[in-house]
Motif scaffolding. Structure first.
Motif, mmCIF file in Angstrom:
data_model
loop_
_atom_site.group_PDB
_atom_site.id
_atom_site.type_symbol
_atom_site.label_atom_id
_atom_site.label_comp_id
_atom_site.label_asym_id
_atom_site.label_seq_id
_atom_site.Cartn_x
_atom_site.Cartn_y
_atom_site.Cartn_z
ATOM 1 N N PRO A 250 -2.937 9.622 -4.370
ATOM 2 C CA PRO A 250 -1.393 9.378 -3.596
ATOM 3 C C PRO A 250 -0.996 8.228 -3.897
ATOM 4 C CG PRO A 250 -3.424 10.138 -2.025
ATOM 5 C CD PRO A 250 -3.993 9.911 -3.328
ATOM 6 N N LYS A 251 0.231 8.240 -4.308
ATOM 7 C CA LYS A 251 1.070 6.863 -4.579
ATOM 8 C C LYS A 251 1.754 6.085 -3.671
ATOM 9 C CE LYS A 251 1.222 8.181 -9.595
ATOM 10 N NZ LYS A 251 2.281 8.380 -10.748
ATOM 11 N N ALA A 260 4.442 10.576 1.092
ATOM 12 C CA ALA A 260 4.900 11.701 0.153
ATOM 13 C C ALA A 260 3.695 12.768 0.174
ATOM 14 C CB ALA A 260 4.778 11.187 -1.281
ATOM 15 N N ASP A 261 4.035 13.832 -0.352
ATOM 16 C CA ASP A 261 3.478 15.224 -0.304
ATOM 17 C C ASP A 261 2.168 15.181 -1.428
ATOM 18 O OD1 ASP A 261 4.404 15.978 -2.806
ATOM 19 O OD2 ASP A 261 5.719 17.448 -1.607
ATOM 20 N N TYR A 262 1.629 16.273 -1.291
ATOM 21 C CA TYR A 262 0.453 16.439 -2.270
ATOM 22 C C TYR A 262 0.688 16.091 -3.728
ATOM 23 C CZ TYR A 262 -2.916 19.421 -4.631
ATOM 24 O OH TYR A 262 -3.975 20.167 -5.548
ATOM 25 N N TYR A 263 1.849 16.358 -4.074
ATOM 26 C CA TYR A 263 2.573 16.268 -5.538
ATOM 27 C C TYR A 263 3.221 14.803 -5.661
ATOM 28 C CZ TYR A 263 1.889 21.344 -5.788
ATOM 29 O OH TYR A 263 1.181 22.409 -5.585
ATOM 30 N N ASN A 264 3.119 14.129 -4.695
ATOM 31 C CA ASN A 264 3.663 12.526 -4.662
ATOM 32 C C ASN A 264 5.262 12.637 -4.491
ATOM 33 O OD1 ASN A 264 1.278 10.916 -4.729
ATOM 34 N ND2 ASN A 264 0.901 11.325 -6.514
ATOM 35 N N PRO A 276 8.533 2.585 2.319
ATOM 36 C CA PRO A 276 7.571 3.412 1.068
ATOM 37 C C PRO A 276 8.348 3.112 -0.438
ATOM 38 C CG PRO A 276 8.308 4.971 2.777
ATOM 39 C CD PRO A 276 9.108 3.645 3.155
ATOM 40 N N PHE A 277 9.504 2.382 -0.602
ATOM 41 C CA PHE A 277 10.085 2.401 -1.765
ATOM 42 C C PHE A 277 10.037 0.991 -2.166
ATOM 43 C CE2 PHE A 277 11.890 5.953 0.771
ATOM 44 C CZ PHE A 277 11.504 7.084 -0.019
ATOM 45 N N LEU A 278 9.441 0.193 -1.590
ATOM 46 C CA LEU A 278 9.255 -1.364 -2.142
ATOM 47 C C LEU A 278 8.352 -1.328 -3.200
ATOM 48 C CD1 LEU A 278 8.562 -2.954 1.634
ATOM 49 C CD2 LEU A 278 10.692 -3.105 0.176
ATOM 50 N N ASN A 279 8.800 -2.124 -4.114
ATOM 51 C CA ASN A 279 8.015 -2.346 -5.441
ATOM 52 C C ASN A 279 7.090 -3.377 -5.442
ATOM 53 O OD1 ASN A 279 9.103 -0.051 -7.117
ATOM 54 N ND2 ASN A 279 10.736 -1.141 -7.631
#
Length: 387
Positions: A250-251, A260-264, A276-279
């Motif tokens: 998971p990323k 995010a889902d199983y596929y990130n 979730p989108f902070l770098n």
């Protein structure tokens, strides 16, 4: 915790690292789960739980689980025509097409309580061997739909007002007075309001970052101790076991919640929730935010907020460290801040007061940077004098 023949089925253990206690079940192939992931009946503590209570709690958790992976075909892809069920024998997930009518249950109470959700997987029927390994393909259109999003949201705590707004949106979708696309937009706005309280989302924008991909940038001056948002997502208790079977690491996970889902692929209903989108800071850069674990309504236990640790100027990227355990394959600067509850000399927690700690590297000793506390009667933070 023994069965009717006096045989021990579930056992209770402490992990030894201060992370809590967990239940272990040899009959399920060495299955283990944290006690905090099992919703036991009111008043029942882990030490006193019966096997039946644990089977029911595990089955309920598997039914509401967002991150399902079929034990038979190894796929996480799901459609409304081929949904996932729970096997009454092994309590793992299985597709409708990878299962048969439920003929076996580990405890009769499971069928009485959760019969419509149960099948018997083809592995337990001895019709197929379990398949391990990553199944390519990404999420299906059904999994990215508004109805799927509304189903997922039933697995998390939300305050009454937020839940009522979601129920109204689902009613419109069910009555076909709103399209799937418009409903998903409505759901996203509802979650943005919940996870970004105080309308602070207007101060941030998702756009291209010089690090590659996208990041969050300030659209105006943002003072220190501003709450950027609460980290969203869904409990992901099976991730470790699924990663052993080939699931990508998971990323977008923080603590016990994954956005995010199983596929990130980030869940579409969470695209406006910012955090979730902070770098991370790039080489030569510094973090300007920190994690803070808060408690009390409207924040679900275990979730973390992101708090600015200094003033951020218009146009500046908002960054924070992902911590020492996050798997990285890109250039970054380990520059980490985090808030932790303040304690008295005797070890008692000081109510609504936190200490800001700074870590200049993985190996560096933590440096105390200040104390903060909530403003009286609010969830706003202010600097405070150390005790």
């Amino acid at each position: 915790m023994s069965n009717e023949n006096g045989q021990r089925i579930w056992s209770l253990h402490d992990d030894g690292d201060g992370q809590g206690s967990y239940f272990y079940n040899e009959a399920l192939g060495g299955f283990s789960t944290w006690t905090r992931h099992m919703d036991l009946p009111p008043g029942v503590v882990p030490d006193d739980a019966t096997d039946t209570q644990l089977w029911l709690a595990l089955c309920e958790r598997q039914i509401r689980e967002v991150f399902k992976m079929c034990s038979s075909c190894g796929s996480a892809r799901e459609t409304f025509a081929n949904p996932m069920y729970v096997c009454g024998t092994c309590l793992k997930h299985c597709h409708l097409n990878c299962s048969r009518h439920c003929t076996m249950v580990v405890d009769s109470t499971l069928w009485e309580t959760y019969g419509p959700y149960l099948k018997t997987c083809v592995v337990c029927k001895d019709e197929s061997a379990p398949r391990d390994g990553f199944v390519e393909g990404g999420p299906t259109d059904d999994q990215m739909s508004a109805q799927a999003a509304l189903n997922r949201l039933k697995s998390v705590f939300l305050p009454h007002g937020t839940r009522s707004r979601l129920q109204a949106a689902e009613t419109q979708l069910t009555n076909k007075t709103a399209s799937d696309r418009s409903t998903l937009k409505t759901v996203s706005a509802i979650l943005r309001d919940h996870y970004c309280p105080g309308k602070h989302h207007t101060a941030f924008q998702l756009r291209a970052s010089h690090k590659g991909g996208h990041g969050i940038f300030a659209t105006k001056f943002i003072p220190a101790l501003t709450r950027v948002g609460i980290y969203p997502g869904y409990p992901d208790p099976n991730s470790a076991d699924q990663c052993l079977r080939g699931r990508p690491s998971p990323k977008y996970a923080l603590a016990e919640f994954n956005a995010a889902d199983y596929y990130n692929v980030p869940f579409p209903e969470l695209m406006e929730t910012i955090t979730p989108f902070l770098n991370e800071p790039g080489e030569g850069e510094q973090s300007n935010t920190a994690w803070l674990q808060e408690t009390g309504d409207p924040i679900e236990h275990g979730r973390l907020s992101v708090i600015t640790v200094r003033d951020i100027h218009e146009g500046e990227e908002v960054t924070l460290s992902y911590g020492p355990l996050y798997p990285r394959d890109y250039p970054y600067a380990y520059d980490a801040y985090s808030f932790h509850p303040a304690e008295e000399d005797n070890g008692d927690t000081i109510p609504e007061t936190f200490i800001l700690w700074y870590y200049s590297s993985r190996e560096a000793e933590a440096e105390q940077k200040g104390w903060v506390k909530y403003e009286s009667g609010t969830r706003d933070l202010r600097w405070a004098n150390a005790r």
